[in-house]
Design a protein around this motif. Structure first.
Motif, PDB file in Angstrom:
ATOM      1  N   ARG A   1       0.821  -1.213   0.000  1.00  0.00           N
ATOM      2  CA  ARG A   1       0.000   0.000   0.000  1.00  0.00           C
ATOM      3  C   ARG A   1       0.860   1.270   0.000  1.00  0.00           C
ATOM      4  O   ARG A   1       0.495   2.269  -0.609  1.00  0.00           O
ATOM      5  CB  ARG A   1      -0.936  -0.004   1.198  1.00  0.00           C
ATOM      6  N   TYR A   2       1.985   1.253   0.704  1.00  0.00           N
ATOM      7  CA  TYR A   2       2.753   2.489   0.915  1.00  0.00           C
ATOM      8  C   TYR A   2       4.078   2.574   0.176  1.00  0.00           C
ATOM      9  O   TYR A   2       4.725   3.625   0.211  1.00  0.00           O
ATOM     10  CB  TYR A   2       2.971   2.692   2.419  1.00  0.00           C
ATOM     11  N   LYS A   3       4.473   1.537  -0.538  1.00  0.00           N
ATOM     12  CA  LYS A   3       5.812   1.525  -1.138  1.00  0.00           C
ATOM     13  C   LYS A   3       6.042   2.640  -2.154  1.00  0.00           C
ATOM     14  O   LYS A   3       7.174   3.075  -2.336  1.00  0.00           O
ATOM     15  CB  LYS A   3       6.111   0.158  -1.759  1.00  0.00           C
ATOM     16  N   ASP A   4       4.994   3.144  -2.788  1.00  0.00           N
ATOM     17  CA  ASP A   4       5.151   4.197  -3.806  1.00  0.00           C
ATOM     18  C   ASP A   4       4.536   5.528  -3.363  1.00  0.00           C
ATOM     19  O   ASP A   4       4.272   6.380  -4.205  1.00  0.00           O
ATOM     20  CB  ASP A   4       4.512   3.744  -5.123  1.00  0.00           C
ATOM     21  N   ARG A   5       4.314   5.726  -2.086  1.00  0.00           N
ATOM     22  CA  ARG A   5       3.603   6.910  -1.599  1.00  0.00           C
ATOM     23  C   ARG A   5       4.499   8.026  -1.062  1.00  0.00           C
ATOM     24  O   ARG A   5       4.012   9.010  -0.553  1.00  0.00           O
ATOM     25  CB  ARG A   5       2.601   6.510  -0.510  1.00  0.00           C
ATOM     26  N   LYS A   6       5.806   7.872  -1.144  1.00  0.00           N
ATOM     27  CA  LYS A   6       6.748   8.900  -0.677  1.00  0.00           C
ATOM     28  C   LYS A   6       6.499   9.285   0.783  1.00  0.00           C
ATOM     29  O   LYS A   6       6.302  10.442   1.122  1.00  0.00           O
ATOM     30  CB  LYS A   6       6.701  10.129  -1.587  1.00  0.00           C
ATOM     31  N   ILE A   7       6.530   8.299   1.628  1.00  0.00           N
ATOM     32  CA  ILE A   7       6.340   8.475   3.064  1.00  0.00           C
ATOM     33  C   ILE A   7       7.704   8.749   3.701  1.00  0.00           C
ATOM     34  O   ILE A   7       8.699   8.114   3.343  1.00  0.00           O
ATOM     35  CB  ILE A   7       5.721   7.196   3.683  1.00  0.00           C
ATOM     36  N   ASP A   8       7.765   9.689   4.647  1.00  0.00           N
ATOM     37  CA  ASP A   8       9.019  10.005   5.325  1.00  0.00           C
ATOM     38  C   ASP A   8       9.245   9.177   6.584  1.00  0.00           C
ATOM     39  O   ASP A   8      10.374   8.784   6.878  1.00  0.00           O
ATOM     40  CB  ASP A   8       9.071  11.496   5.685  1.00  0.00           C
ATOM     41  N   LYS A   9       8.169   8.958   7.359  1.00  0.00           N
ATOM     42  CA  LYS A   9       8.295   8.185   8.596  1.00  0.00           C
ATOM     43  C   LYS A   9       6.990   7.457   8.881  1.00  0.00           C
ATOM     44  O   LYS A   9       5.921   7.885   8.466  1.00  0.00           O
ATOM     45  CB  LYS A   9       8.616   9.090   9.793  1.00  0.00           C
ATOM     46  N   ILE A  10       7.142   6.380   9.632  1.00  0.00           N
ATOM     47  CA  ILE A  10       5.989   5.636  10.153  1.00  0.00           C
ATOM     48  C   ILE A  10       5.893   5.928  11.642  1.00  0.00           C
ATOM     49  O   ILE A  10       6.881   5.835  12.362  1.00  0.00           O
ATOM     50  CB  ILE A  10       6.163   4.116   9.929  1.00  0.00           C
TER      51      ILE A  10
END
Length: 174
Positions: free
Chosen positions: A44-53
């Motif tokens: 779900r998040y691999k291509d979402r440009k997330i900085d931190k969890i």
């Protein structure tokens, strides 16, 4: 998802009468099911440009740390008051009987960082709402709140209605 849902044990009348506890430890004990659940979040998040969890104490740490590792990004724990060793900010929230408080390190999130907040389950939404406020106080942007399980009858989404929510499975009216 049906297979993963079957891996969650339901315990009636716990912790109090007329409450059914959704025990995810049975899913985590099954290597194949745990792997599938972690992969679900990663995909779900691999291509979402997330900085931190940001993971919520305590089971959010399990899925959050795995996700952060897989994404190659930082993991930030949000804990119950008094558990973090450095300077913190806190947010109170109401429980059915009383209140509680969550904390985050004051230097854990930078202004503008894109954050996914993760926990095992959303019920009434108090804990997640407090966590979202903490992230936003530090200048982070909550991209989405993610849960393995949602109990929609308890209307937890209403507590974070201005944010996107993903839940892998629901237990409605059960």
């Amino acid at each position: 998802m049906t297979d993963l849902k079957k891996k969650i044990r339901s315990i009636p009348d716990f912790p109090i009468k007329n409450v059914t506890f959704r025990d995810i430890t049975t899913l985590m004990q099954d290597g194949e099911a745990f792997h599938a659940a972690c992969d679900l979040f990663y995909e779900r998040y691999k291509d979402r440009k997330i900085d931190k969890i940001v993971g919520i104490d305590a089971r959010g740490f399990v899925f959050g740390a795995v996700l952060a590792y897989r994404l190659g990004i930082g993991f930030v724990p949000v804990r119950k008051k008094g558990k973090l060793p450095y300077k913190t900010i806190s947010e109170k929230y109401n429980l059915e009987y009383g209140s509680a408080e969550m904390e985050i390190h004051a230097d854990a999130i930078g202004r503008g960082e894109r954050i996914v907040v993760i926990d095992d389950l959303i019920a009434t939404g108090g804990t997640i709402a407090a966590t979202v406020k903490l992230v936003e106080k530090l200048g982070g942007k909550v991209v989405e709140c993610a849960f393995l399980v949602e109990l929609p009858d308890l209307k937890g989404r209403e507590a974070i209605k201005d944010h996107d929510v993903f839940s892998a499975m629901t237990f409605e009216g059960e």
